[in-house]
Scaffold this active site. Sequence first.
Site, mmCIF file in Angstrom:
data_model
loop_
_atom_site.group_PDB
_atom_site.id
_atom_site.type_symbol
_atom_site.label_atom_id
_atom_site.label_comp_id
_atom_site.label_asym_id
_atom_site.label_seq_id
_atom_site.Cartn_x
_atom_site.Cartn_y
_atom_site.Cartn_z
ATOM 1 N N ASN A 24 23.781 -3.968 23.925
ATOM 2 C CA ASN A 24 23.963 -4.032 22.485
ATOM 3 C C ASN A 24 22.614 -4.328 21.851
ATOM 4 O OD1 ASN A 24 23.568 -6.890 22.595
ATOM 5 N ND2 ASN A 24 25.761 -7.225 22.930
ATOM 6 N N ASN A 61 33.882 -11.844 28.525
ATOM 7 C CA ASN A 61 32.554 -11.248 28.661
ATOM 8 C C ASN A 61 31.592 -11.793 27.614
ATOM 9 O OD1 ASN A 61 32.236 -9.245 26.239
ATOM 10 N ND2 ASN A 61 34.313 -8.930 26.965
ATOM 11 N N LYS A 79 30.398 -35.841 25.810
ATOM 12 C CA LYS A 79 29.988 -36.172 24.452
ATOM 13 C C LYS A 79 30.261 -35.003 23.510
ATOM 14 C CE LYS A 79 26.202 -38.419 23.685
ATOM 15 N NZ LYS A 79 24.760 -38.782 23.626
ATOM 16 N N TYR A 127 28.119 1.476 22.668
ATOM 17 C CA TYR A 127 26.931 0.752 23.132
ATOM 18 C C TYR A 127 25.750 1.707 23.272
ATOM 19 C CZ TYR A 127 29.867 -3.275 24.330
ATOM 20 O OH TYR A 127 30.722 -4.339 24.284
ATOM 21 N N LYS A 181 35.029 0.759 17.250
ATOM 22 C CA LYS A 181 33.849 -0.030 16.882
ATOM 23 C C LYS A 181 32.638 0.466 17.654
ATOM 24 C CE LYS A 181 33.197 -4.446 18.181
ATOM 25 N NZ LYS A 181 33.467 -5.902 18.227
ATOM 26 N N MET A 182 31.472 0.429 17.009
ATOM 27 C CA MET A 182 30.228 0.832 17.640
ATOM 28 C C MET A 182 29.148 -0.201 17.358
ATOM 29 S SD MET A 182 28.879 3.802 15.016
ATOM 30 C CE MET A 182 27.213 3.785 15.701
ATOM 31 N N LYS A 183 28.095 -0.174 18.179
ATOM 32 C CA LYS A 183 26.982 -1.101 18.027
ATOM 33 C C LYS A 183 25.946 -0.545 17.058
ATOM 34 C CE LYS A 183 28.730 -3.913 21.021
ATOM 35 N NZ LYS A 183 29.278 -5.208 20.586
ATOM 36 N N ASP A 213 28.884 -3.399 14.697
ATOM 37 C CA ASP A 213 28.593 -4.731 15.244
ATOM 38 C C ASP A 213 27.107 -4.833 15.558
ATOM 39 O OD1 ASP A 213 28.508 -7.135 16.587
ATOM 40 O OD2 ASP A 213 29.831 -6.530 18.221
ATOM 41 N N ALA A 214 26.415 -5.788 14.898
ATOM 42 C CA ALA A 214 24.980 -6.002 15.112
ATOM 43 C C ALA A 214 24.690 -7.088 16.134
ATOM 44 C CB ALA A 214 24.298 -6.348 13.790
ATOM 45 N N ASN A 215 25.721 -7.779 16.631
ATOM 46 C CA ASN A 215 25.562 -8.789 17.673
ATOM 47 C C ASN A 215 24.515 -9.855 17.342
ATOM 48 O OD1 ASN A 215 26.472 -6.178 19.548
ATOM 49 N ND2 ASN A 215 27.395 -8.128 20.140
ATOM 50 N N GLU A 248 30.013 -6.478 11.447
ATOM 51 C CA GLU A 248 30.207 -7.641 12.303
ATOM 52 C C GLU A 248 28.900 -8.327 12.706
ATOM 53 O OE1 GLU A 248 31.882 -8.506 16.843
ATOM 54 O OE2 GLU A 248 32.676 -6.818 15.687
ATOM 55 N N GLU A 296 32.697 -14.962 17.137
ATOM 56 C CA GLU A 296 32.901 -14.893 18.581
ATOM 57 C C GLU A 296 31.961 -15.813 19.354
ATOM 58 O OE1 GLU A 296 30.549 -11.364 20.666
ATOM 59 O OE2 GLU A 296 31.720 -10.599 18.988
ATOM 60 N N ASP A 303 36.859 -16.668 20.046
ATOM 61 C CA ASP A 303 37.378 -16.266 21.354
ATOM 62 C C ASP A 303 38.123 -17.436 21.970
ATOM 63 O OD1 ASP A 303 37.593 -15.779 24.206
ATOM 64 O OD2 ASP A 303 36.089 -14.215 23.970
ATOM 65 N N HIS A 342 37.722 -11.953 19.778
ATOM 66 C CA HIS A 342 36.833 -11.281 20.723
ATOM 67 C C HIS A 342 37.407 -11.414 22.129
ATOM 68 C CE1 HIS A 342 33.546 -11.819 23.746
ATOM 69 N NE2 HIS A 342 33.031 -10.766 23.151
ATOM 70 N N GLU A 350 40.883 -7.339 20.239
ATOM 71 C CA GLU A 350 39.853 -6.394 20.658
ATOM 72 C C GLU A 350 40.260 -5.709 21.961
ATOM 73 O OE1 GLU A 350 35.015 -6.363 20.590
ATOM 74 O OE2 GLU A 350 35.977 -8.198 21.278
ATOM 75 N N SER A 351 39.673 -4.539 22.224
ATOM 76 C CA SER A 351 39.902 -3.831 23.475
ATOM 77 C C SER A 351 38.604 -3.163 23.907
ATOM 78 C CB SER A 351 40.997 -2.778 23.303
ATOM 79 O OG SER A 351 41.147 -1.992 24.464
#
Length: 391
Positions: free
Chosen positions: A20, A54, A101, A156, A182-184, A214-216, A240, A266, A293, A323, A342-343
């Site tokens: 990504n 993941n 803690k 990806y 969805k794409m990156k 999704d820009a991660n 995203e 996520e 997640d 996620h 998500e899948s």
Amino acid sequence: MPRIVAIHEGTVPISSSMSNAFIDFSAMDCSIVAVVSDVIRDGEPVVGYGFSSNGRYSAGEILRRRVIPRLIHAAPEDLVSADGSVIDPAKAWKVMTRNEKPGGHGERSVAVGVIDMALHDLAAKLAGLPLYRWLVRHYGLGAPDDDVFVYAAGGYYAPGKGLGQLQDEMRGFLEQGYDVVKMKIGGASLADDIKRVEAVLEVLGGEGARLAVDANGRFDLDTALEYGRALEPYGLFWYEEPGDPLDFALHATLSERYPGPLATGENLFSMQDARNLIRYGGMRPDRDYLQFDPVLGYGLVEYLRIQDMLRQHGWSSRRCIPHGGHQFALHIAAALRLGGNESYPGEFQPTGGFADAAVIVNSHLRLGSSPGIGFEDKAELYRVFRALHTR
């Protein structure tokens, strides 16, 4: 009164040549566990299974040195429900996090989350119920959803992957029954990413509302805003994780200037971090999506606390699409009436994905009837789990 007699832990690779905008997956792995009870059925012990989602690496050292010993050495009354019928995941959670803690969430949350998954699998199996039905009964959640919205995450970057290959990938998702994909973005120049977006929209008949990007967490504020201006005309399903997950000011500023839906969460692993996003991140409950997640963030026990917090802040559970892309989150989505799940079709094997016989229709998936999470219906993953405690 059921008891835990052993906990087996291991690591499996879920590596891939894809990447990504921030990381590649060439060395990605995850933790797996088998929690063995003293209840015998059909000549074998009832076993709960779990794995980590993941995107974070295996947490074996924390499992072996801290989390598992605390459970193994706990007094039975510290783990079992008041009526003695089940090993209660909520009570076990307190044992697993004893002497830890506050703050610093990120790796121990993964270790606790993988055991939490296995304990919920075990509890539902002992009751003879699929997990989503056990959850609504145990937590008094009301009627569950019988099917769940799922979208296909892909797009990806990979060596030699051009626009034609990207389009073929998306056509494959549609053929599998997905309506939303969805794409990156962020791993190429803005101009090249827009070409990639437009190539996917060709496959989707120009319907931007069927495409998420999704820009991660790659962008600084200026880049996030620049991408936002470029993406706005397409009317996308969501934009995203534009910036660092803890840069709440970036998200707040972007939400003021980008009118379309945003999605993030996520990489926030506690109720406190999730609450800070809601307080300071500018997230809008009428259009934005939250992707916490339930495995990476201390498990379902903590995720239920997050849901309580969201209700207090006026958020509907339908704005949550976790996620992870796996069966545990699928059951949670049905039980808690979330917005979907998500899948990752074909990726992150053997842990990723749903039952082998799962059928997607119009981006919805009906849950099965197998007791527990249903890992037994995912043959390759079940083989890996079985090897943990039968070798």
